[in-house]
Motif scaffolding. Structure first.
Motif, short mmCIF file in Angstrom:
data_model
loop_
_atom_site.label_atom_id
_atom_site.label_comp_id
_atom_site.label_asym_id
_atom_site.label_seq_id
_atom_site.Cartn_x
_atom_site.Cartn_y
_atom_site.Cartn_z
N ALA A 251 0.86 -1.19 0.00
CA ALA A 251 0.00 0.00 0.00
C ALA A 251 0.89 1.24 0.00
N SER A 252 0.47 2.24 -0.78
CA SER A 252 1.29 3.45 -0.87
C SER A 252 0.94 4.41 0.26
N ASP A 253 1.86 5.31 0.55
CA ASP A 253 1.62 6.29 1.60
C ASP A 253 0.74 7.44 1.08
N ALA A 254 0.35 8.27 2.03
CA ALA A 254 -0.52 9.39 1.65
C ALA A 254 0.26 10.39 0.80
N ILE A 255 -0.42 10.93 -0.20
CA ILE A 255 0.27 11.81 -1.16
C ILE A 255 0.69 13.14 -0.54
N ASN A 256 0.05 13.54 0.54
CA ASN A 256 0.47 14.82 1.14
C ASN A 256 1.71 14.66 2.02
N LYS A 257 2.15 13.40 2.16
CA LYS A 257 3.37 13.15 2.94
C LYS A 257 4.41 12.42 2.08
N ASN A 258 4.15 12.32 0.79
CA ASN A 258 4.98 11.57 -0.16
C ASN A 258 4.55 10.09 -0.18
N ALA A 259 4.03 9.68 -1.32
CA ALA A 259 3.44 8.34 -1.43
C ALA A 259 4.49 7.23 -1.38
N ASN A 260 5.75 7.61 -1.66
CA ASN A 260 6.84 6.63 -1.57
C ASN A 260 6.61 5.37 -2.39
N ILE A 261 6.26 5.57 -3.64
CA ILE A 261 6.03 4.44 -4.55
C ILE A 261 7.26 4.24 -5.43
N ASN A 262 7.65 3.01 -5.63
CA ASN A 262 8.68 2.74 -6.65
C ASN A 262 7.95 2.73 -8.00
N ALA A 263 7.78 3.92 -8.55
CA ALA A 263 6.88 4.07 -9.70
C ALA A 263 7.38 3.29 -10.91
N MET A 264 8.67 3.32 -11.14
CA MET A 264 9.21 2.60 -12.30
C MET A 264 8.91 1.10 -12.20
N GLU A 265 9.08 0.58 -10.98
CA GLU A 265 8.85 -0.85 -10.78
C GLU A 265 7.37 -1.21 -10.96
N VAL A 266 6.51 -0.41 -10.37
CA VAL A 266 5.07 -0.68 -10.50
C VAL A 266 4.64 -0.58 -11.96
N PHE A 267 5.17 0.44 -12.63
CA PHE A 267 4.86 0.62 -14.06
C PHE A 267 5.29 -0.61 -14.85
N GLN A 268 6.52 -1.05 -14.62
CA GLN A 268 7.04 -2.19 -15.37
C GLN A 268 6.25 -3.47 -15.09
N LYS A 269 5.76 -3.59 -13.87
CA LYS A 269 4.94 -4.75 -13.55
C LYS A 269 3.63 -4.73 -14.34
N GLY A 270 3.11 -3.53 -14.54
CA GLY A 270 1.90 -3.39 -15.36
C GLY A 270 2.16 -3.76 -16.81
N VAL A 271 3.29 -3.28 -17.33
CA VAL A 271 3.66 -3.60 -18.72
C VAL A 271 3.79 -5.11 -18.88
N GLN A 272 4.53 -5.71 -17.96
CA GLN A 272 4.79 -7.14 -18.07
C GLN A 272 3.51 -7.97 -17.94
N PHE A 273 2.65 -7.54 -17.03
CA PHE A 273 1.41 -8.29 -16.83
C PHE A 273 0.58 -8.30 -18.12
#
Lengths: 355, 355
Positions: free
Chosen positions: B120-142
């Motif tokens: 689960a990602s953190d709140a956006i007003n405190k920085n969501a702290n997502i590994n965006a590249m990794e999540v994106f690539q997982k979407g591509v691969q899926f």
């Protein structure tokens, strides 16, 4: 809704109950349609557009190549409305259009429009000039190579003035056709049709073989469909419903003549003809008598749908015999019958298209 | 039931008529949902459970991780009821859940729950702290590896406070977003949302690239879906319906930004967005204006279903703008439209869930 058996047994259609169907629309123009008053299936002077418009309406419920949906002079709406309504209530798995000589391509995306490099044929009273052998072989090959996307195929047609060419075709092949062919006119314009067919017959020489006769007085759809029938009989996995009336009967008669010449046999167990009540009960034609001239047995059915639940004057014209078949509506109605579509719901859906 | 075209032509959705669909539910938690009053999509204090409960109800019509089905404070029932009702009347070929950062796994057997090892990602007003590249690539691969089990895929989502993160995402990527984003609140709680989004924007540095921005102010579902979109465009055989409103629009905007940076092009012919009438006619958002900011063309449709045939007060809240989208209900309703589901029958089915 239900269906009646014209020939054969109920078993073929019953075993398709609940199965999925692809709808293929054979579309073609014969310039026979340019003979004044030869047909009322379309807009006078623009009958060549009818199969294009029917394809568009069936696929996307829009008429894109003309402002208004094709209506006959008396305002009989195209049977594409019926087939489209069935598709909305119990969708076919897919719809594909076969271009067997259109003047204009339907303006549709995503839907497969098969191109067979076949031109519109000329008028039969001036020699249709069809390469009948080539068109026939394209039909055979298409059936042989067709990738199945559902449990069976419903093959409809849209060919303006197609009952005239169907009539001349069967006559040229030596079948008994007197009083057996329907027209999309209630009071069949026998003078024009008879004159056209007689002119076509005068082009036939006694020594002409089957293909020579077809080349002169038939149309692309009929010849292609005959090929399709023969191509499909070589496959165990392809079940075909020919959706139409006397035109589909004529296509079967062509197949019958070709197989007689070739000396083979037709295993017709996976083919049926499905038409409308309006054709089955038509007093000016006799689909059963046409089919009984085949040397092979054929299952044939007629939907019992009519517009008795409608009060829309344009639709009532069907019950009055002004229009009877086309765009595979007989096959679509039989498909609706074996898939639980309610008559009132279907009537309402068709009416909704007329505003 | 029918649908309206927001952008593009009817052809894409029409050609899916009668075809089979798999329903994939993208589920994720952003801790943005813990900000008091940020969303009404769930039970106060337990919003993190919403995607878990939605998954359960959609798959098995039971809410197992809580006693009662998720209801907003005013008693607006989750749109999972709508999607579930469609599934009962015209079942999807299969339902699968994509765990893109759930707090609790849905308690369901037999149904495939894909695990992507995403928290689960953190709140956006405190920085969501997502590994965006990794999540994106997982979407591509899926998308690249997805095994087709039907003719097309409907991709829905359940992310509490997801319209807030969708809004901040599009804003952070430089799109015009003013007044274009919907909320699941009728009277959009602009103070809390605006404050949250402004705080999120303050985290963005001018030099941050697309992925850095996404990492701070987006959510897993949006980023993964953008990857899924781009991964699917490389396949000819995968047709995708993004089932959602402004959140799915934001996912498309992410894909658009990424492709702009990468210098490629998106062939979007096999992708469409399908949403609800409530989103399409929402006066507080503008899905069309969001989609028009894409540099590629997109087919987008809205179901015309509403609760005009219902007198159930909880359902009437949809027509009053209290709830508009979620759990892929817009896509499910469009799917119902092209599969002959009757509006009254669907209304009755949804009502039956409320007792």
């Amino acid at each position: 809704m239900n269906f009646n058996t014209i020939l054969g047994s109920v078993d073929f259609l019953e075993h398709l109950r609940g199965k999925t169907a692809s709808f293929l629309l054979n579309t073609s123009v014969t310039k026979t349609c340019e003979i004044p008053n030869i047909s009322q299936a379309g807009i006078p002077g623009k009958l060549y557009l009818t199969p294009t418009l029917d394809s568009e309406f069936l696929c996307v419920k829009q008429v894109r190549s003309l402002e208004n949906i094709a209506q006959t002079p008396k305002g009989v709406p195209t049977p594409a409305l019926i087939t489209r309504a069935v598709h909305e209530l119990k969708p076919f798995s897919n719809i594909e259009v076969l271009n067997l000589g259109l003047e204009e391509l339907p303006k549709i995306e995503y839907f497969k429009v098969h191109d067979f490099a076949i031109s519109a044929s000329d008028a039969i009273n001036k020699n249709a000039n069809i390469n009948a052998m080539e068109v026939f072989q394209k039909g055979v090959q298409f059936a042989q190579e067709l990738e199945l996307q559902s449990d069976y195929v419903i093959l409809g047609e849209s060919v303006p003035s197609g009952t005239t060419t169907a009539h001349s075709t069967a006559k040229a092949l030596g079948y008994n056709v007197d009083k057996l062919f329907s027209s999309s006119f209630k009071n069949s314009p026998d003078d024009i049709k008879t004159k056209t067919i007689n002119e076509a017959m005068a082009l036939i020489n006694e020594e002409d073989d089957v293909f020579a006769r077809l080349s002169k007085v038939s149309d692309n759809m009929l010849i292609f469909t005959a090929g399709f029938v023969l191509g499909s009989t070589g496959r165990d996995d392809l079940k075909v419903v020919l959706a139409g009336g006397t035109q589909m009967a004529s296509a079967l008669l062509i197949a019958n003549s070709i197989i007689e010449v070739m000396g083979g046999e037709i295993d017709s167990k996976n083919i049926a003809l499905c038409t409308t009540k309006w054709i089955y009960e038509d007093e000016n034609s006799d689909i059963k008598a046409l089919l009984e001239q085949l040397s092979f047995s054929i299952n044939a059915y007629a939907s019992d749908f009519d517009f008795s639940l409608s009060s829309h004057p344009a639709l009532k014209l069907y019950d009055e015999g002004e229009a009877k078949e086309g765009v595979g509506c007989g096959g679509a109605l039989c498909y609706a019958s074996i898939n639980g579509v309610d008559k009132q719901v279907l009537t309402n859906k068709i009416e909704s298209f007329l505003g």
